[in-house]
Design an enzyme around this catalytic site. Structure first.
Site, PDB file in Angstrom:
ATOM      1  CG  ASP A 346     -51.755 -13.614 -42.430  1.00  0.00           C
ATOM      2  OD1 ASP A 346     -52.690 -13.908 -43.189  1.00  0.00           O
ATOM      3  OD2 ASP A 346     -50.564 -13.793 -42.689  1.00  0.00           O
ATOM      4  CB  THR A 347     -56.047  -9.721 -38.954  1.00  0.00           C
ATOM      5  OG1 THR A 347     -55.024  -8.844 -39.414  1.00  0.00           O
ATOM      6  CG2 THR A 347     -56.827  -9.052 -37.845  1.00  0.00           C
ATOM      7  CB  VAL A 348     -57.871 -13.612 -35.226  1.00  0.00           C
ATOM      8  CG1 VAL A 348     -56.904 -14.709 -35.641  1.00  0.00           C
ATOM      9  CG2 VAL A 348     -57.354 -12.873 -34.001  1.00  0.00           C
TER      10      VAL A 348
END
Length: 527
Positions: A346-348
């Site tokens: 999970d990343t932005v």
């Protein structure tokens, strides 16, 4: 430039404007746009967006994250590697008791680099005072923000994942449960931490009170991260690797990130006839998947801290090797494991661009969800688990060791045409990221799809076991034909495995086309 139709069932409208921000959370996008309205430039907007994301999307990134960026400053491309290194005490003996690298706890925590990225970008390129970029983030942390639906869905799984981490539970599940969509979440500890970082230009984090608190927490829990590890952290300004693909060039940060794998796959595809086939067709998907399998194996075999790599990036892109790899792609799935290059979560993600021509591609991440499960008491700092990216094989270039950067999944992308800036983009989502880069580039520049349509289209993914995962919306006929060609094919049950793209494409008149992914709760905004 490209086709303005929007043919896919899941779609959003693009934003066309002279100043734009696109990211996975609308409050963060609005924070970046506000900075542009105040007279800041695209870099100021990107940093403000990144800082705000640590508050409003904590299940994907935080103050304890790493970050990378590519910046077009109006004249040239510059890359920033702000990923952190392992503690000095991470010797091979320390990890001898583990069957695999830990994914939670202090033995998965490397030095966080996101704060150093904010400072470095602001100092080199920014127009506004550094502290002003924290206004929205501190306000949302202090007064609360309404939790979005996608963020809440990820947050809901955290109680089980981090059940053994009492500081995490006390901080992120204060009422004994995760917030649901629309709940207001207040994070006063994080507001105070952000204010300390803003007022000290990041010194409090790496050489001040916050560094001391991180060391104290590590000592209390048996970890070996020390304040000296934080003080020794340094960012690296790097020249992006630029790989030509047909009429454009794809720029990626050199390893320890996996962007080079997207370039390897595209270099192989340039020798094949994939663009002669309709996007999403069995032949098109087969050729892309086969090229990606070779690139993924190259990443697993070779990518590491650049000081430890046995094979330099230029050798992995050597034209003769690429050609021989392409020659090995046939009409059926190649036997597994994929061919090695024949060399001698999970990343932005966020993108920003301004009316003066600056463009930014930036990404930051905890790695797996909230990261390691380690939360520093009284600070709101959730520590990333990037150390899980190492391997235990002592002969591998990515073997765990002291003062070393692990293999990274997060990659900002940038496309130029004859050296001029064209598109800042990224596809957050761990092992999906380099594969998403390939799909965005080929859909837009081979087939003329506009960036929003390319973003909306159903995706394929080669798993780490080299199976082929197809997103809902992919043709069942294509899935059947791929299986007949020897691929292990599965239709996914949801869209969550396929990442989230954000793209900003320059328009001929100086404005921009900004696109945001329906798989996230974010937005493209502009004026």
């Amino acid at each position: 430039m490209f086709n303005w139709s929007f043919p896919y069932s899941s779609r959003r409208a693009p934003v066309l404007a002279r100043n734009v921000v696109a990211t996975s959370q609308p409050l963060a996008a609005a924070a970046g746009l506000d900075i542009l309205r105040r007279g800041g430039n695209a870099v100021d907007a990107a940093v403000a967006t990144a800082i705000t994301l640590t508050v409003v999307e904590p299940c994907s990134n935080g103050v304890g994250s790493d970050a990378f960026a590519i910046v077009w400053d109006g004249e040239r491309l510059t890359g920033l590697n702000a990923s952190g290194r392992s503690p000095a005490a991470w010797t091979a003996d320390r990890f001898a008791r583990y069957p695999a690298m830990p994914v939670t706890g202090w033995d998965s925590v490397t030095v966080p680099g996101a704060v150093s990225a904010w400072v470095a970008l602001s100092r080199r390129f920014g127009a506004l005072p550094f502290g002003e970029l924290f206004d929205a983030a501190i306000r949302y942390a202090r007064d609360g923000f309404h939790v979005g639906h996608e963020t809440a869905a990820i947050w809901a799984r955290a109680g089980e994942t981090y059940a053994d981490y009492p500081h995490f539970l006390a901080h992120f599940l204060p009422d004994g449960r995760a917030p649901t969509p629309g709940d207001v979440f207040v994070n006063v500890d994080l507001a105070e931490t952000l204010a300390l970082i803003a007022d000290s230009d990041g010194e409090a984090f790496y050489r001040g009170v916050l560094a001391e608190r991180m060391e104290d927490a590590a000592r209390d829990d048996g970890g070996v991260l020390r304040a000296q590890d934080l003080a020794n952290h340094r960012i690296d300004w790097v020249d992006p690797i630029v790989q030509k693909y047909r009429d454009v060039e794809l720029a990626e940060i050199p390893p320890n990130g996996q962007g080079l794998a997207a370039q390897i796959a595209l270099a192989i595809l340039a020798h094949l006839d994939a663009r002669e086939h309709a996007p999403g067709s069995a032949e098109w998907t087969h050729l892309q998947v086969e090229a990606m399998k070779i690139a993924i194996r190259a990443a697993f075999d070779h990518f590491a801290d650049p000081s430890a790599m046995h094979t330099p990036p230029e050798a992995l892109l050597e034209p003769g090797s690429i050609r021989r790899a392409a020659d090995g792609v046939g009409r059926v799935a190649a036997p597994l494991p994929p061919a090695a290059l024949p060399i001698g979560h999970d990343t932005v993600y966020l993108a920003a661009a301004d009316a003066d021509g600056r463009m930014v591609s930036m990404i930051q991440s905890n790695y797996m969800g909230f990261g390691s499960g380690v939360v520093i008491p009284g600070t709101g700092i959730a520590m990333q688990n990037r150390g899980a990216g190492f391997v235990l094989d002592p002969d591998h270039p990515n073997a765990v060791g002291p003062n070393k950067r692990p293999f990274h999944t997060i990659i900002p992308g940038f496309v130029t045409a004859k050296g001029a800036p064209l598109m800042s983009f990224g596809v957050m989502g761990g092992h999906m990221q380099h594969q998403g880069h390939v799909q965005m580039v080929t859909r837009i520049f081979d087939h003329g799809e506009n960036p929003q349509a390319a973003c909306d289209a159903p995706r394929w993914q080669v798993t780490s076991e080299y199976d082929v995962l197809l997103e809902p919306g992919y043709s069942l006929a294509t899935a059947r034909e791929l299986a007949q060609r020897g691929h292990a094919v599965e239709i996914a049950g949801s869209h969550r495995a396929f990442g989230g793209a954000q793209l900003i494409h320059a328009l001929p008149d100086g404005g921009y086309f900004a696109a945001s992914d329906h798989r996230k709760e974010g937005a493209a905004v502009g004026f």
